[in-house]
Enzyme design. Structure first.
Site, PDB file in Angstrom:
ATOM      1  N   HIS A 122       0.858  -1.180   0.000  1.00  0.00           N
ATOM      2  CA  HIS A 122       0.000   0.000   0.000  1.00  0.00           C
ATOM      3  C   HIS A 122       0.894   1.229   0.000  1.00  0.00           C
ATOM      4  O   HIS A 122       2.026   1.189   0.492  1.00  0.00           O
ATOM      5  CB  HIS A 122      -0.875  -0.038   1.254  1.00  0.00           C
ATOM      6  CG  HIS A 122      -1.963   0.974   1.314  1.00  0.00           C
ATOM      7  ND1 HIS A 122      -1.731   2.289   1.658  1.00  0.00           N
ATOM      8  CD2 HIS A 122      -3.305   0.867   1.096  1.00  0.00           C
ATOM      9  CE1 HIS A 122      -2.877   2.943   1.660  1.00  0.00           C
ATOM     10  NE2 HIS A 122      -3.850   2.117   1.316  1.00  0.00           N
ATOM     11  N   ASP A 199       2.916  -4.755   8.149  1.00  0.00           N
ATOM     12  CA  ASP A 199       1.690  -3.986   7.958  1.00  0.00           C
ATOM     13  C   ASP A 199       0.517  -4.963   8.022  1.00  0.00           C
ATOM     14  O   ASP A 199       0.278  -5.723   7.084  1.00  0.00           O
ATOM     15  CB  ASP A 199       1.749  -3.265   6.611  1.00  0.00           C
ATOM     16  CG  ASP A 199       0.438  -2.586   6.228  1.00  0.00           C
ATOM     17  OD1 ASP A 199      -0.563  -2.751   6.952  1.00  0.00           O
ATOM     18  OD2 ASP A 199       0.417  -1.907   5.184  1.00  0.00           O
ATOM     19  N   GLN A 202      -4.758  -5.398   6.704  1.00  0.00           N
ATOM     20  CA  GLN A 202      -5.731  -6.320   6.114  1.00  0.00           C
ATOM     21  C   GLN A 202      -5.745  -7.680   6.791  1.00  0.00           C
ATOM     22  O   GLN A 202      -6.616  -8.502   6.508  1.00  0.00           O
ATOM     23  CB  GLN A 202      -5.425  -6.515   4.620  1.00  0.00           C
ATOM     24  CG  GLN A 202      -5.611  -5.275   3.782  1.00  0.00           C
ATOM     25  CD  GLN A 202      -7.043  -4.806   3.732  1.00  0.00           C
ATOM     26  OE1 GLN A 202      -7.972  -5.605   3.829  1.00  0.00           O
ATOM     27  NE2 GLN A 202      -7.242  -3.509   3.583  1.00  0.00           N
ATOM     28  N   LYS A 225     -10.766  -1.657  10.303  1.00  0.00           N
ATOM     29  CA  LYS A 225     -10.874  -2.834   9.434  1.00  0.00           C
ATOM     30  C   LYS A 225     -11.089  -4.105  10.257  1.00  0.00           C
ATOM     31  O   LYS A 225     -11.061  -5.212   9.734  1.00  0.00           O
ATOM     32  CB  LYS A 225      -9.630  -2.947   8.558  1.00  0.00           C
ATOM     33  CG  LYS A 225      -9.484  -1.722   7.646  1.00  0.00           C
ATOM     34  CD  LYS A 225      -8.388  -1.840   6.636  1.00  0.00           C
ATOM     35  CE  LYS A 225      -8.307  -0.550   5.822  1.00  0.00           C
ATOM     36  NZ  LYS A 225      -7.367  -0.601   4.715  1.00  0.00           N
ATOM     37  N   CYS A 363      -4.736   2.253  -3.859  1.00  0.00           N
ATOM     38  CA  CYS A 363      -3.512   2.798  -3.236  1.00  0.00           C
ATOM     39  C   CYS A 363      -2.328   1.842  -3.414  1.00  0.00           C
ATOM     40  O   CYS A 363      -1.471   1.716  -2.538  1.00  0.00           O
ATOM     41  CB  CYS A 363      -3.729   3.094  -1.756  1.00  0.00           C
ATOM     42  SG  CYS A 363      -4.870   4.451  -1.459  1.00  0.00           S
TER      43      CYS A 363
END
Length: 405
Positions: A122, A199, A202, A225, A363
């Site tokens: 991202h 990261d 998600q 999320k 993104c």
């Protein structure tokens, strides 16, 4: 087994009607909807104990502080962090990455040091490192992928050397759904002395996260999320590393003592939490995590995988539709393109039918450039979605073709 119809009752927004059609919400990779326990927690905070935290001795301040810190303990358990002070509240994944790049990166990285990211990152896990490289003279290197959207781990191994000082990779691709082998990435990076940030924006709603088992140095994610509020997230960092890092922002809360001559900074985690935080949303984060834990992470993952398999087969039946991202290990994200039709047009016509999907480059412009496409349409599923809704998506896409082909 999960009672999906009962779960759907926990999400009032699913009763919305869009353009005369019942809402079908397939944009969960952008943000998940919020269940009643989270909505009620937000209202309860503002109605009954709204106050600033840590500084007051009156009843409301102590109640707010207790609820705020309870969320920190809840997230510590959720991630299996060793120490509660290893959990830093941020304004989201992007904020967490910037904290690490600006604090750790500025302090410990120097000219010629190499930072490794991947092709599927991202923008929030690209731009902060580019900015650091420009400032410090570091070198940014990128792990390539295959056409299925999987990292080429052999190429990653070749990149690693004594010059490698930091690796920052996405756990799950927001654009493709690919689950990356982060445990292997971390182990190989540590073998050359590099630190690793994962990261997890998600990943947290789909995969069990155990930062001790992963042995990552940093892990970042956003609560919005994970069925929680927007505007807050968490950064996990190993205690010894966080202690060695200077504060990222200056202001109230992150100090022990201030004089015009010198400031003495606060202990962890507070030295990284300057100013009045997003108190209500942090408080409600407790309920979001508890909601997921009550349903059961494995039960959620199993059901979402069922949706992924069903959706993949259903969409593949549409003539002219091509799936983008076919990794063997995936979460419930399906990106696709329709031959001869721009993704934005797909999104607009689906919206007319009450179906919310995401379109564009997500993104991840460098990833789209690697795949040779301007963008995709993306359907991303959560625990409250159903196979019947996927059937509506198929019907909607057939209508898109009929109108635009």
């Amino acid at each position: 087994m999960l009672d999906i119809q009962k779960i759907r009752l926990d999400f009032p927004i699913l009763n919305e009607v869009i353009n005369g059609k019942p809402l079908v919400y397939f944009d969960n990779a952008a943000t998940t909807q919020k269940p009643l326990p989270v909505l009620n927690a937000l209202a309860r905070y503002y109605e009954h104990y709204n106050a600033n935290i840590h500084r007051g001795i009156h009843h409301l301040a102590e109640k707010a502080t207790s609820a705020f810190e309870a969320s920190r303990h809840k997230i510590q358990t959720f991630m299996n962090a060793r120490h509660v002070e290893e959990i830093i509240f941020t304004y989201g994944t992007t904020d967490g990455i910037n904290l690490v790049s600006q604090s750790y990166g500025r302090t410990f990285l120097k000219e010629g040091d190499e930072i490794i990211i991947s092709t599927m990152e991202h923008h929030s896990n690209i731009v902060p490192w580019q900015m650091l490289c420009e400032e410090k003279g570091c070198v940014l290197r990128v792990i390539p992928i295959n056409d299925a959207g999987e990292l080429l781990m052999d190429e990653y191994e070749k990149m690693l050397s004594e010059k490698t000082k930091f690796v920052s990779v996405v756990h799950v691709s927001n654009a493709l759904g690919t689950i990356n082998p982060v445990a292997e990435i971390i182990e190989k990076a540590h073998a050359v002395g590099a630190k690793v940030l994962v990261d997890g924006a998600q990943a947290t709603s789909h995969i069990d996260i155990d930062v001790q088992a992963l042995d990552c140095d940093f892990y970042v994610f956003s609560l919005h999320k994970l069925y929680g509020p927007t505007g807050m997230g968490a950064l996990y960092g190993k205690k010894d590393i966080l202690n060695a890092m200077p504060p990222y922002r200056g202001g109230g809360e992150m100090i022990k003592e201030v004089t015009f001559a010198k400031t003495i900074y606060n202990d962890l985690p507070y030295k990284f939490e300057a100013g009045t935080p997003n108190i209500a949303d942090v408080v409600a984060a407790y309920n979001a995590v508890e909601y997921v834990e009550t349903l059961g992470k494995k039960q959620i993952a199993d059901y979402e995988h069922e949706l992924l398999v069903y959706g993949t087969e259903a969409l593949q039946s549409i003539e002219g539709l091509k799936l983008v991202g076919t990794a063997k290990e995936k979460v419930s994200v399906i990106s696709f393109i329709l031959e001869g039709i721009h993704p934005q047009d797909v999104g607009v016509i689906l919206d007319q039918q009450g179906i919310a999907v995401r379109t564009g480059h997500h993104c991840t412009q460098p990833l789209m450039q690697r795949l040779g496409i301007p963008g995709t349409s993306r359907a991303s599923f959560a625990v409250y979605n159903t196979k019947e809704e996927i059937d509506k998506l198929v019907v909607g896409l057939e209508r898109v073709k009929k109108m635009l082909s």
